[in-house]
Design a protein around this motif. Structure first.
Motif, PDB file in Angstrom:
ATOM      1  N   MET A   1       0.836  -1.193   0.000  1.00 25.21           N
ATOM      2  CA  MET A   1       0.000   0.000   0.000  1.00 25.21           C
ATOM      3  C   MET A   1       0.876   1.251   0.000  1.00 25.21           C
ATOM      4  O   MET A   1       1.814   1.367   0.788  1.00 25.21           O
ATOM      5  N   LYS A   2       0.554   2.181  -0.894  1.00 29.53           N
ATOM      6  CA  LYS A   2       1.252   3.458  -0.950  1.00 29.53           C
ATOM      7  C   LYS A   2       0.328   4.554  -0.422  1.00 29.53           C
ATOM      8  O   LYS A   2      -0.791   4.720  -0.912  1.00 29.53           O
ATOM      9  N   ILE A   3       0.804   5.295   0.591  1.00 27.02           N
ATOM     10  CA  ILE A   3       0.022   6.368   1.197  1.00 27.02           C
ATOM     11  C   ILE A   3       0.767   7.683   1.015  1.00 27.02           C
ATOM     12  O   ILE A   3       1.950   7.784   1.327  1.00 27.02           O
ATOM     13  N   THR A   4       0.069   8.683   0.503  1.00 26.80           N
ATOM     14  CA  THR A   4       0.611  10.038   0.451  1.00 26.80           C
ATOM     15  C   THR A   4       0.030  10.814   1.620  1.00 26.80           C
ATOM     16  O   THR A   4      -1.194  10.959   1.735  1.00 26.80           O
ATOM     17  N   ILE A   5       0.908  11.292   2.506  1.00 28.93           N
ATOM     18  CA  ILE A   5       0.491  12.021   3.707  1.00 28.93           C
ATOM     19  C   ILE A   5       0.723  13.508   3.473  1.00 28.93           C
ATOM     20  O   ILE A   5       1.807  13.920   3.050  1.00 28.93           O
ATOM     21  N   LYS A 117      -8.385   7.433  -3.468  1.00 29.39           N
ATOM     22  CA  LYS A 117      -9.087   7.370  -2.187  1.00 29.39           C
ATOM     23  C   LYS A 117      -8.506   8.395  -1.200  1.00 29.39           C
ATOM     24  O   LYS A 117      -7.314   8.687  -1.211  1.00 29.39           O
ATOM     25  N   VAL A 118      -9.395   8.924  -0.335  1.00 32.82           N
ATOM     26  CA  VAL A 118      -8.994   9.920   0.657  1.00 32.82           C
ATOM     27  C   VAL A 118      -9.391   9.450   2.052  1.00 32.82           C
ATOM     28  O   VAL A 118     -10.535   9.024   2.271  1.00 32.82           O
ATOM     29  N   ALA A 119      -8.450   9.538   2.973  1.00 36.79           N
ATOM     30  CA  ALA A 119      -8.722   9.272   4.384  1.00 36.79           C
ATOM     31  C   ALA A 119      -8.560  10.580   5.145  1.00 36.79           C
ATOM     32  O   ALA A 119      -7.555  11.272   4.981  1.00 36.79           O
ATOM     33  N   HIS A 120      -9.555  10.909   5.974  1.00 32.83           N
ATOM     34  CA  HIS A 120      -9.509  12.155   6.746  1.00 32.83           C
ATOM     35  C   HIS A 120      -9.372  11.834   8.229  1.00 32.83           C
ATOM     36  O   HIS A 120     -10.261  11.228   8.827  1.00 32.83           O
ATOM     37  N   VAL A 121      -8.242  12.249   8.796  1.00 34.09           N
ATOM     38  CA  VAL A 121      -7.994  12.076  10.224  1.00 34.09           C
ATOM     39  C   VAL A 121      -8.485  13.317  10.958  1.00 34.09           C
ATOM     40  O   VAL A 121      -8.148  14.437  10.575  1.00 34.09           O
ATOM     41  N   GLU A 122      -9.257  13.128  12.002  1.00 37.07           N
ATOM     42  CA  GLU A 122      -9.939  14.178  12.754  1.00 37.07           C
ATOM     43  C   GLU A 122     -11.189  14.623  11.993  1.00 37.07           C
ATOM     44  O   GLU A 122     -11.548  15.796  11.945  1.00 37.07           O
ATOM     45  N   ALA A 123     -11.857  13.672  11.407  1.00 36.36           N
ATOM     46  CA  ALA A 123     -13.063  13.946  10.632  1.00 36.36           C
ATOM     47  C   ALA A 123     -14.261  14.183  11.549  1.00 36.36           C
ATOM     48  O   ALA A 123     -14.284  13.752  12.701  1.00 36.36           O
ATOM     49  N   GLY A 124     -15.245  14.876  11.020  1.00 37.10           N
ATOM     50  CA  GLY A 124     -16.542  14.983  11.684  1.00 37.10           C
ATOM     51  C   GLY A 124     -16.686  16.056  12.739  1.00 37.10           C
ATOM     52  O   GLY A 124     -17.787  16.268  13.251  1.00 37.10           O
ATOM     53  N   ILE A 125     -15.604  16.759  13.093  1.00 36.88           N
ATOM     54  CA  ILE A 125     -15.770  17.810  14.096  1.00 36.88           C
ATOM     55  C   ILE A 125     -16.433  19.023  13.446  1.00 36.88           C
ATOM     56  O   ILE A 125     -16.204  19.323  12.274  1.00 36.88           O
ATOM     57  N   ARG A 126     -17.281  19.675  14.186  1.00 39.03           N
ATOM     58  CA  ARG A 126     -18.041  20.814  13.682  1.00 39.03           C
ATOM     59  C   ARG A 126     -18.205  21.870  14.766  1.00 39.03           C
ATOM     60  O   ARG A 126     -18.515  21.562  15.909  1.00 39.03           O
ATOM     61  N   SER A 127     -18.013  23.136  14.381  1.00 36.84           N
ATOM     62  CA  SER A 127     -18.263  24.245  15.297  1.00 36.84           C
ATOM     63  C   SER A 127     -19.672  24.798  15.117  1.00 36.84           C
ATOM     64  O   SER A 127     -20.205  25.444  16.012  1.00 36.84           O
ATOM     65  N   ILE A 144     -16.393  14.397   0.698  1.00 32.96           N
ATOM     66  CA  ILE A 144     -15.817  13.616  -0.400  1.00 32.96           C
ATOM     67  C   ILE A 144     -14.852  12.520   0.058  1.00 32.96           C
ATOM     68  O   ILE A 144     -14.348  11.763  -0.769  1.00 32.96           O
ATOM     69  N   SER A 145     -14.564  12.426   1.354  1.00 33.04           N
ATOM     70  CA  SER A 145     -13.598  11.427   1.825  1.00 33.04           C
ATOM     71  C   SER A 145     -14.185  10.019   1.761  1.00 33.04           C
ATOM     72  O   SER A 145     -15.407   9.825   1.731  1.00 33.04           O
ATOM     73  N   ASP A 146     -13.301   9.032   1.773  1.00 32.97           N
ATOM     74  CA  ASP A 146     -13.702   7.627   1.731  1.00 32.97           C
ATOM     75  C   ASP A 146     -13.628   6.966   3.102  1.00 32.97           C
ATOM     76  O   ASP A 146     -14.421   6.082   3.415  1.00 32.97           O
ATOM     77  N   TYR A 147     -12.663   7.411   3.912  1.00 30.52           N
ATOM     78  CA  TYR A 147     -12.466   6.834   5.248  1.00 30.52           C
ATOM     79  C   TYR A 147     -12.380   7.975   6.257  1.00 30.52           C
ATOM     80  O   TYR A 147     -11.662   8.956   6.036  1.00 30.52           O
ATOM     81  N   LYS A 360      -6.147  -3.080   6.456  1.00 36.79           N
ATOM     82  CA  LYS A 360      -7.162  -4.088   6.204  1.00 36.79           C
ATOM     83  C   LYS A 360      -8.157  -3.654   5.120  1.00 36.79           C
ATOM     84  O   LYS A 360      -9.039  -4.421   4.732  1.00 36.79           O
ATOM     85  N   MET A 361      -8.007  -2.407   4.649  1.00 41.26           N
ATOM     86  CA  MET A 361      -8.950  -1.859   3.675  1.00 41.26           C
ATOM     87  C   MET A 361      -8.629  -2.348   2.260  1.00 41.26           C
ATOM     88  O   MET A 361      -7.452  -2.481   1.891  1.00 41.26           O
ATOM     89  N   PRO A 362      -9.652  -2.571   1.445  1.00 45.15           N
ATOM     90  CA  PRO A 362      -9.437  -2.984   0.050  1.00 45.15           C
ATOM     91  C   PRO A 362      -9.121  -1.777  -0.839  1.00 45.15           C
ATOM     92  O   PRO A 362      -9.892  -1.406  -1.728  1.00 45.15           O
ATOM     93  N   ILE A 363      -7.981  -1.164  -0.588  1.00 45.54           N
ATOM     94  CA  ILE A 363      -7.637   0.031  -1.337  1.00 45.54           C
ATOM     95  C   ILE A 363      -6.967  -0.354  -2.658  1.00 45.54           C
ATOM     96  O   ILE A 363      -6.082  -1.197  -2.680  1.00 45.54           O
TER      97      ILE A 363
END
Length: 363
Positions: A1-5, A117-127, A144-147, A360-363
């Motif tokens: 798996m190749k991840i661009t951070i 595919k896009v993974a968002h860390v710290e997703a879902g927070i809202r002010s 638009i994120s996937d994870y 474990k994701m089918p990326i």
């Protein structure tokens, strides 16, 4: 798996450090996972960028897009143009973005348009405050994120309301706290500690950066004068951004108890926070760190994207007026810090959970 951070601004650097460490641990176990680190250059001041890489043992970025400053539109567009070229030249399986800065949104959009595919860390927070650029960045990125990797169950509920599938949402905890725990024994005194005769709990830390607080000279002076009148018995240490200092100019001479210092490195700043009597801020991220460290924090905003720091932690959401600060701070002085604890899964193992899930994701 190749991840661009992707990392672009000071909060990003703090969040990616433990994620990279978790990947490196998997690589040592001969797992097939590789990463490429992209610094967009959104923050380019050494104290806002390079120092964090050095202190947190973040490897040198594979590429620096060097977009630097500009209006919201100019900066976002520049990141998208440069990141599109990066993805064309260096194919990847997944783009991982963190937080809510312009780099987060710009790179998420660019990746999705390139069918990555896009993974968002710290997703879902809202002010709930759509006037904040960060809130727009959060909403767009999450649309638009996937994870989605969340810091709280509440953040997951926000994502469900926005249309995310339960299978996409992973409650993993807080990567900022991973960094705190991994570096706590390295927190170090800033150079001015002895010169100013600072001692644990004989000072208050002040941070201000929101345009509504710092971009208008007279309003900023009035705010600082009010804070100084309330905290009259302790030094107030104010790491001030160069742009804010330029707005103030010579008018700082009338503030006898507020000590203006340069932006601090992570290890120096966290030492200041850990040993402070209290913190006054308009930041979101600092409220997470003060919650874990048990430091009272007074947030001068009308809303927060981190409500768990108020309901569970040490944060007081007090609004934007000096009157509210006076009332809440006085109550704290009289009655002490409210009952508090550390939110669920803020245990220093969030990054490990994120990487284990991604593998474990089918990326």
């Amino acid at each position: 798996m190749k991840i661009t951070i992707v990392a672009g601004a000071r909060p990003n650097f703090i969040k990616i450090a433990p994620i990279i460490k978790a990947i490196q641990q998997q690589q040592q176990c001969n797992e097939n996972i590789h990463y490429r680190l992209i610094h967009t250059g959104q923050h380019y001041d050494k104290n806002l960028s390079d120092t964090f890489f050095e202190e947190l043992n973040i490897p040198k970025p594979d590429a620096n897009l060097e977009v630097k400053s500009g209006s919201q539109a100019v900066q976002t567009a520049a990141i998208m143009v440069a990141f599109e070229k990066e993805l064309q030249e260096n194919p990847t399986d997944l783009v991982l973005v963190v937080g809510d800065v312009n780099s987060t949104m710009a790179c998420a959009i660019t990746a999705k348009k390139a069918h990555i595919k896009v993974a968002h860390v710290e997703a879902g927070i809202r002010s709930g405050d759509i006037t904040m650029p960060e809130e727009i960045n959060r909403i767009v990125t999450d649309s638009i994120s996937d994870y989605y990797f969340t810091t709280s169950l509440w953040a997951g509920e926000n994502l469900l309301k926005q249309g995310a599938l339960p299978s996409q949402i992973h409650f993993v905890g807080n990567v900022m706290i991973d960094t705190l725990y991994q570096n706590q024994n390295k927190f170090s005194k800033p150079t001015f500690w002895d010169t100013l005769a600072l001692q644990p709990q004989n000072y208050v830390v002040l941070t201000l950066h929101r345009p509504s607080n710092v971009d208008e000279e007279n309003g900023l002076i009035t705010l600082l004068q009010g804070i100084e009148s309330i905290i009259s018995d302790k030094k107030i240490i104010f790491p001030v951004h160069p742009r804010t200092k330029a707005i103030l100019g010579e008018k700082t001479v009338g503030l006898k108890n507020i000590i203006f210092v340069e932006p601090q490195s992570y290890l120096n700043f966290m030492f200041l926070i850990q040993h402070s009597f209290a913190v006054i801020t308009d930041s979101g991220g600092i409220t997470e760190e003060t919650t874990v460290l048990g430091i009272p924090c007074f947030t001068m905003r009308t809303s927060t994207e981190r409500p768990e720091t108020v309901s569970i932690g040490t944060n007081y959401l007090i609004g934007t007026t000096i009157h509210e600060l006076q009332k809440t701070y006085s109550n704290f002085i009289t009655n002490g810090l409210k009952t508090h604890s550390i939110p669920e899964l803020w245990d220093g193992k969030t990054s490990e959970r994120i990487i284990n899930i991604l593998m474990k994701m089918p990326i």
